[in-house]
Design an enzyme around this catalytic site. Structure first.
Site, mmCIF file in Angstrom:
data_model
loop_
_atom_site.group_PDB
_atom_site.id
_atom_site.type_symbol
_atom_site.label_atom_id
_atom_site.label_comp_id
_atom_site.label_asym_id
_atom_site.label_seq_id
_atom_site.Cartn_x
_atom_site.Cartn_y
_atom_site.Cartn_z
ATOM 1 N N GLU A 102 33.988 22.081 27.996
ATOM 2 C CA GLU A 102 34.094 23.507 27.673
ATOM 3 C C GLU A 102 32.886 24.289 28.181
ATOM 4 O O GLU A 102 32.289 25.084 27.457
ATOM 5 C CB GLU A 102 34.258 23.685 26.162
ATOM 6 C CG GLU A 102 35.521 23.022 25.630
ATOM 7 C CD GLU A 102 35.819 23.327 24.176
ATOM 8 O OE1 GLU A 102 34.873 23.538 23.401
ATOM 9 O OE2 GLU A 102 37.013 23.350 23.819
ATOM 10 N N ASP B 257 42.443 18.109 19.504
ATOM 11 C CA ASP B 257 41.360 18.894 18.917
ATOM 12 C C ASP B 257 41.591 19.232 17.447
ATOM 13 O O ASP B 257 41.898 20.381 17.133
ATOM 14 C CB ASP B 257 41.194 20.195 19.717
ATOM 15 C CG ASP B 257 39.927 20.928 19.343
ATOM 16 O OD1 ASP B 257 39.149 20.379 18.559
ATOM 17 O OD2 ASP B 257 39.713 22.045 19.841
ATOM 18 N N GLU C 69 39.265 25.022 10.906
ATOM 19 C CA GLU C 69 39.571 25.826 12.095
ATOM 20 C C GLU C 69 41.079 25.929 12.336
ATOM 21 O O GLU C 69 41.586 26.995 12.670
ATOM 22 C CB GLU C 69 38.886 25.210 13.314
ATOM 23 C CG GLU C 69 39.220 25.937 14.619
ATOM 24 C CD GLU C 69 38.532 25.336 15.838
ATOM 25 O OE1 GLU C 69 37.777 24.354 15.688
ATOM 26 O OE2 GLU C 69 38.751 25.868 16.943
HETATM 27 O O1 GCW Z 1 37.810 22.770 18.297
HETATM 28 C C1 GCW Z 1 37.063 23.240 19.380
HETATM 29 C C2 GCW Z 1 36.507 24.521 18.902
HETATM 30 C C3 GCW Z 1 35.205 24.883 19.572
HETATM 31 C C4 GCW Z 1 34.269 23.674 19.470
HETATM 32 C C5 GCW Z 1 34.903 22.508 20.193
HETATM 33 C C6 GCW Z 1 34.057 21.249 20.122
HETATM 34 C C7 GCW Z 1 31.900 23.679 19.132
HETATM 35 O O2 GCW Z 1 37.447 25.531 19.082
HETATM 36 O O3 GCW Z 1 34.677 25.999 18.903
HETATM 37 O O4 GCW Z 1 32.987 23.957 19.972
HETATM 38 O O5 GCW Z 1 36.134 22.209 19.599
HETATM 39 O O6 GCW Z 1 34.356 20.402 19.286
HETATM 40 O O7 GCW Z 1 33.111 21.113 20.882
#
Ligand code: GCW
Length: 713
Positions: free
Chosen positions: A301, A375, A403
């Site tokens: 990311e 995720d 989240e």
């Molecule tokens: O779930 C996603 C989130 C990001 C997060 C990423 C991760 C900290 O949307 O905000 O970043 O995973 O775990 O690195």
């Protein structure tokens, strides 16, 4: 007046805010147990006075004040009815506690035993270390708080994992990425000069469930954290946490040698870069001698990492490992990677990148793997990496902050989600090689072990934003200590400690906690659907999301709904991600006759008319799950409405209001998804269901502005 007084006694005063968490020492009613407990607290002997034993003494004092309205009274050893000390100290006291060598607690394990001390009944709390003693004292108090028998105590516990860590996604500006409970509890501006008493309460809560590490900052790391000024702040926190056995860790940015060190590269094989990290690590240890180590998000990311220099994750992790090794620090290297070239299926990428590196990591490196391959979705099958790394220690990462589970407005008890992963069978060593066994180091004895939880803590008075979200912090600690513990038993303890021992409250509410996650899956992502949340902020539904900078950030990429059917084909006819599992698991998921309904659309693309086990068509089953999920929230509301006699007004009303928000949200999820998928299936919503109040256009037009949790640094 008298009623008011009684209510105050029953619920305690500060208990009403939720600030006390599960360390809510409410007055005990007169009983044999209360008399026994009082006798113990009036005859306490401490065999030592280390900071950990001092912390234990303070906790007992607090508990005596809350539960008995008295102080603890120190007594000489031969008159003591509660004897506290590490195993060497206890062994020196001769015949108080006779243990064979094999029975002695080791490391941070502890024993709580009823004994006879000079003719008097007594309880000994002892541990392999002073920290073990503190854990034992917390366990003893839990025993008292949860109304357990105090007459014949025979408790022995040892942590099953070494590193039980909270990961804070907290930024130096006090925003919290994916934080839904206010700002960061770390007041960086006032640190190190001022240490908020809240830091001590944080440490107490953690120690009470065995958490022994805290990563202070976001994995999307700001380099400022490694500057001398911020190291001094981290040291101030480490000093507060130390008596509670909590080590401080930092997330680092891989490009720090460039940004802070003014080097031209961050290549992990470059000698200057290696020296920069070594010097930085030496500097950190000169400030914080028991610093825990680093957590790293690299090449994911947009974060920099070793691949930016043509190197591997192992090259990057080992460079840091080498710098930390002389100080006994560790590297937690995350396997949540997806970047550069978008693969055919994002679910495959972590495995594809890490499997070839198995066995290539240094001894003080542990690879941190999310419970599922995408995720932290409401439901994912366990990550295939757990069965794939025979020569590399792995730690599990779960997300306590909600989240993808409705933020801090939805009541979702996550322990069943954690357990689903822990209990999953990888078949890596034949039947029974569960994720928990892999994590406990069963197949790699002596190597690092651990579990991390992304914290759900903020400045909200009740810490977690929702009174029941505290249970996710609590259960994480308990499961990291013992992955074999049951989600239900943990909920039972938590409810008793946090609210009341009254069965009329415990039984129905525990039942709803246990079902809460499944209900949420039903109204959000039933039957294996995933990643269909709103793109802006991840709150609410967004199955229609189709335009994003990357295809694998959209929802349509994951549900693949079309006029023929729905679901992601991850079998051999599709992405074949299922082949990343051991053959037994692969076949189980790939074969429609064995694939569980809960993972159906994760692994298969099926026609709307597909006949489900229930006899319904896939479309009807999907609709049914959405309706069932939303209706279950209503069921939970009804039960909660009857709980007023057992809960203080503040928490009662808070939960009641949040449940109303949750219900509205569940309806929005249900209606949005059913109407959206109906545009493909072209099938009716059965007459037995109430029709959505609005059309799809309406639901698509809803936007939440300023959703929390988007903190940037
Ligand atoms: O779930 C996603 C989130 C990001 C997060 C990423 C991760 C900290 O949307 O905000 O970043 O995973 O775990 O690195």
């Amino acid at each position: 007046m008298i009623t008011a007084l009684l209510v105050l006694v029953a619920f305690g005063s500060s208990a009403q805010s939720g600030y006390d968490l599960w360390l809510n020492y409410r007055p005990m009613e007169a009983s044999v147990r209360a008399t026994q407990f009082k006798a113990m607290m009036s005859h306490v002997y401490f065999a030592g006075s280390s900071p950990q034993l001092q912390a234990a003494r303070e906790e007992l004092t607090r508990a005596a004040k809350g539960m008995l309205k008295t102080a603890i009274v120190n007594t000489p050893a031969d008159q003591a009815q509660l004897i506290i000390g590490n195993i060497d100290q206890i062994a020196k006291r001769g015949d108080i506690l006779k243990l064979s060598k094999a029975e002695r607690p080791t490391g941070d394990g502890f024993i709580i035993r009823s004994v006879t001390n000079k003719g008097r009944k007594a309880v000994v709390v002892t541990g392999g270390t002073d920290l073990g003693v503190l854990y034992g004292v917390f366990a003893f108090l839990r025993h008292v708080q949860t109304n357990k028998d105090l007459t014949n105590l025979q408790i022995t516990e040892h942590p099953k994992m070494m590193h039980r860590i909270l990961d804070h996604w907290d930024n130096p500006n006090r925003s919290v990425e994916r934080g839904y409970a206010g700002f960061s509890i770390w007041n960086w501006h006032k640190l190190p000069g001022y240490t908020d008493p809240r830091y001590t309460d944080y440490a107490r809560a953690n120690a009470s469930v065995g958490i022994n590490g805290s990563v202070l900052n976001n994995v999307n790391a700001n380099v400022i954290m490694l500057t001398p000024a911020y190291l001094a702040k981290a040291k101030a926190l480490a000093d507060v946490f130390r008596p509670y056995g909590i080590k401080v860790y930092l997330s680092i940015k891989f490009s720090s040698p460039i940004e802070l060190g003014k080097l031209s590269t961050a290549d992990p094989l470059d000698p200057q870069v290696r020296k920069w990290w070594k010097d930085k690590v030496d500097e950190i240890y000169s400030v914080i001698p028991d610093f825990g180590g680093f957590l790293v998000k690299a090449n994911s990311e947009g974060q920099p990492g070793p691949q930016s220099y043509g190197r591997t994750h192992a090259d990057g992790a080992n460079m840091l490992g080498e710098a930390l090794a002389p100080h006994h620090g560790i590297v937690m290297w995350r396997a949540f990677v997806y970047d550069n070239n978008v693969p055919d299926d994002r679910a495959k990428q972590a495995y594809s990148e890490f499997k070839p590196l198995d066995g290539k990591f240094n001894d003080n490196v542990i690879v941190q793997v999310k419970n599922g391959a995408i995720d932290f979705q409401p439901r994912e099958p366990f990550h295939p990496l757990f069965g794939a790394m025979a020569k590399t220690p792995l730690m599990l990462e779960v997300q306590l902050t909600q989240e993808y589970l409705g933020f801090s407005t939805h009541l979702v008890y996550e322990a069943p989600l954690f357990k689903e992963c822990l209990d999953a069978d990888t078949y890596a060593k034949g039947k029974g090689a569960t994720v928990a066994k892999v994590l406990e180091g069963t197949y790699q004895p002596g190597k690092l072990t651990g579990m991390a939880g992304v914290a759900n803590i903020g400045t909200d008075l009740n810490w977690c934003g929702h009174p029941f979200a505290q249970a996710n912090w609590y259960s994480f600690g308990r499961l990291a200590w013992d992955p074999g513990a049951s989600a239900e038993a943990i909920a039972d303890d938590w409810l008793r400690m946090t609210f009341t021992n009254d069965k009329r409250f415990i039984d129905p509410i525990k039942d709803h906690m246990m079902r809460s996650r499944e209900n949420t899956v039903n109204y959000m992502t039933p039957l294996g659907l995933h990643h269909i949340m709103s793109a802006d902020g991840h709150y609410g539904p967004g199955p229609w999301t189709d335009k994003m900078p990357r295809a694998d950030w959209t929802a349509v990429y994951y549900h693949k709904a079309d006029s023929l059917g729905i679901g992601f084909d991850r079998t051999a006819t599709g992405s074949n991600a299922v082949a990343q599992y051991f053959p037994e698991v692969r076949d189980h998921f790939a074969d429609l006759s064995t694939c569980p309904d809960i993972y159906l659309l994760w692994f298969h693309h099926l026609s709307w008319n597909y006949k489900m086990r229930s006899g319904k068509t896939l479309w009807d089953e999907l609709v049914d799950h959405y309706y069932k999920g939303a209706a279950a929230v209503q069921g939970m509301q009804k039960v909660w409405n009857g709980m007023r006699p057992y809960v203080d007004a503040t928490r009662y009303n808070e939960v009641k209001q949040l449940m109303a928000v949750q219900y509205d949200e569940a309806i929005r999820w249900r209606n949005s998804c059913v109407l959206y998928f109906q545009t493909f299936s072209k099938k009716p919503i059965g007459d037995q269901y109430s029709k959505p109040e609005h059309d799809l256009q309406y639901y698509r037009s809803l936007h939440y502005y300023n959703v929390p949790g988007l903190g940037t640094n």
